[in-house]
Design an enzyme around this catalytic site. Structure first.
Site, mmCIF file in Angstrom:
data_model
loop_
_atom_site.group_PDB
_atom_site.id
_atom_site.type_symbol
_atom_site.label_atom_id
_atom_site.label_comp_id
_atom_site.label_asym_id
_atom_site.label_seq_id
_atom_site.Cartn_x
_atom_site.Cartn_y
_atom_site.Cartn_z
ATOM 1 N N GLN A 107 0.837 -1.200 0.000
ATOM 2 C CA GLN A 107 0.000 0.000 0.000
ATOM 3 C C GLN A 107 0.872 1.250 0.000
ATOM 4 O O GLN A 107 0.372 2.364 0.067
ATOM 5 C CB GLN A 107 -1.004 0.000 1.153
ATOM 6 C CG GLN A 107 -0.434 -0.288 2.505
ATOM 7 C CD GLN A 107 -1.515 -0.224 3.589
ATOM 8 O OE1 GLN A 107 -2.562 0.365 3.405
ATOM 9 N NE2 GLN A 107 -1.252 -0.850 4.724
ATOM 10 N N ASN A 108 2.202 1.051 -0.100
ATOM 11 C CA ASN A 108 3.093 2.209 -0.214
ATOM 12 C C ASN A 108 3.081 2.737 -1.644
ATOM 13 O O ASN A 108 2.923 1.979 -2.587
ATOM 14 C CB ASN A 108 4.513 1.816 0.184
ATOM 15 C CG ASN A 108 4.591 1.398 1.642
ATOM 16 O OD1 ASN A 108 3.705 1.723 2.425
ATOM 17 N ND2 ASN A 108 5.613 0.658 1.998
ATOM 18 N N ILE A 109 3.295 4.019 -1.770
ATOM 19 C CA ILE A 109 3.259 4.654 -3.089
ATOM 20 C C ILE A 109 4.660 5.097 -3.517
ATOM 21 O O ILE A 109 4.820 5.772 -4.518
ATOM 22 C CB ILE A 109 2.328 5.888 -3.061
ATOM 23 C CG1 ILE A 109 2.812 6.895 -2.003
ATOM 24 C CG2 ILE A 109 0.888 5.455 -2.779
ATOM 25 C CD1 ILE A 109 2.077 8.223 -2.032
ATOM 26 N N ASP A 110 5.683 4.707 -2.704
ATOM 27 C CA ASP A 110 7.010 5.314 -2.853
ATOM 28 C C ASP A 110 7.924 4.664 -3.894
ATOM 29 O O ASP A 110 9.041 5.124 -4.105
ATOM 30 C CB ASP A 110 7.715 5.340 -1.484
ATOM 31 C CG ASP A 110 7.714 3.971 -0.808
ATOM 32 O OD1 ASP A 110 7.781 2.951 -1.518
ATOM 33 O OD2 ASP A 110 7.652 3.927 0.439
ATOM 34 N N HIS A 125 -2.162 1.205 -3.784
ATOM 35 C CA HIS A 125 -2.604 2.608 -3.689
ATOM 36 C C HIS A 125 -1.909 3.503 -4.710
ATOM 37 O O HIS A 125 -1.826 4.710 -4.526
ATOM 38 C CB HIS A 125 -2.376 3.146 -2.271
ATOM 39 C CG HIS A 125 -3.328 2.573 -1.275
ATOM 40 N ND1 HIS A 125 -3.112 2.605 0.096
ATOM 41 C CD2 HIS A 125 -4.518 1.935 -1.435
ATOM 42 C CE1 HIS A 125 -4.118 2.027 0.713
ATOM 43 N NE2 HIS A 125 -4.986 1.597 -0.183
#
Ligand code: ZN
Length: 193
Positions: A107-110, A125
């Site tokens: 769920q990290n967007i990095d 995400h």
């Protein structure tokens, strides 16, 4: 602790299709704050959380206002694009190369799992390096667009396939999870059962 690590290693070696689910905790060592931890973004600034709920609605109502805010504002997560993977990202990438780990659903967007070398990563995400068309689902690399110039000309980036205004690939509050991402996640999850 040593026993727990051995036990987990045994379970992973015996597994047929291991899928990792990761969230903010895996990136805090890379200097990216989480949201609801003791020094999390929402914990320190509840007003920022309230504003975050409005972003998707602003995009739907007025894409130009959305892009003006994106270009002029600084990310609440700090400078994600400069962040570097930490040993846990690299360990998971190594486990994929060894054939032990088949997929990471994050769920990290990095983008740090990909930066560490992981190949089969699902950004549940979204991904901060991409833009997405909510009409046709097409994604683009953010760097393909000169966003400052486009916004400066009072325009918005448009989907090259269907001409609909693009938004960040990042999934905001109140925004549905993109259908392709949802379907892939369920398929991988079922394979692990
Ligand atoms: Zn489109």
């Amino acid at each position: 602790m040593e026993d727990v690590i051995k036990e987990v290693a045994k379970v992973l070696l015996e597994s047929k299709y291991a899928v990792a689910l990761t969230g903010a905790g895996v990136s805090t060592e890379s200097g990216i704050p989480d949201f609801r931890g003791p020094s999390g973004i929402w914990t320190r600034d509840p007003e920022a959380e309230r504003r975050a709920y409005e972003v998707y609605d602003i995009f739907l109502r007025n894409p130009r206002e959305y892009w003006e805010r994106v270009v002029s504002g600084t990310s609440i997560l700090g400078d994600l694009e400069k962040a570097q993977p930490n040993p846990s990202h690299y360990a998971m990438a190594e486990m994929e190369r060894m054939g032990i780990l088949k997929c990471i659903i994050t769920q990290n967007i990095d983008n740090l799992h990909q930066k560490a070398g992981s190949k089969n990563v699902i950004d549940f995400h979204g991904n901060v390096l991409k833009l997405r068309c909510i009409r046709c689902g097409e994604r683009y690399l953010k760097e393909e667009f000169d966003l400052e110039r486009i916004v400066g000309e009072k325009k918005v980036p448009l989907c090259r396939k269907c001409q609909y205004p693009l938004k960040s690939d990042v999934v905001y509050f109140n925004e549905p999870i993109p259908k392709d991402v949802y379907a892939r996640s369920f398929k991988e999850g079922r394979s692990a059962m």
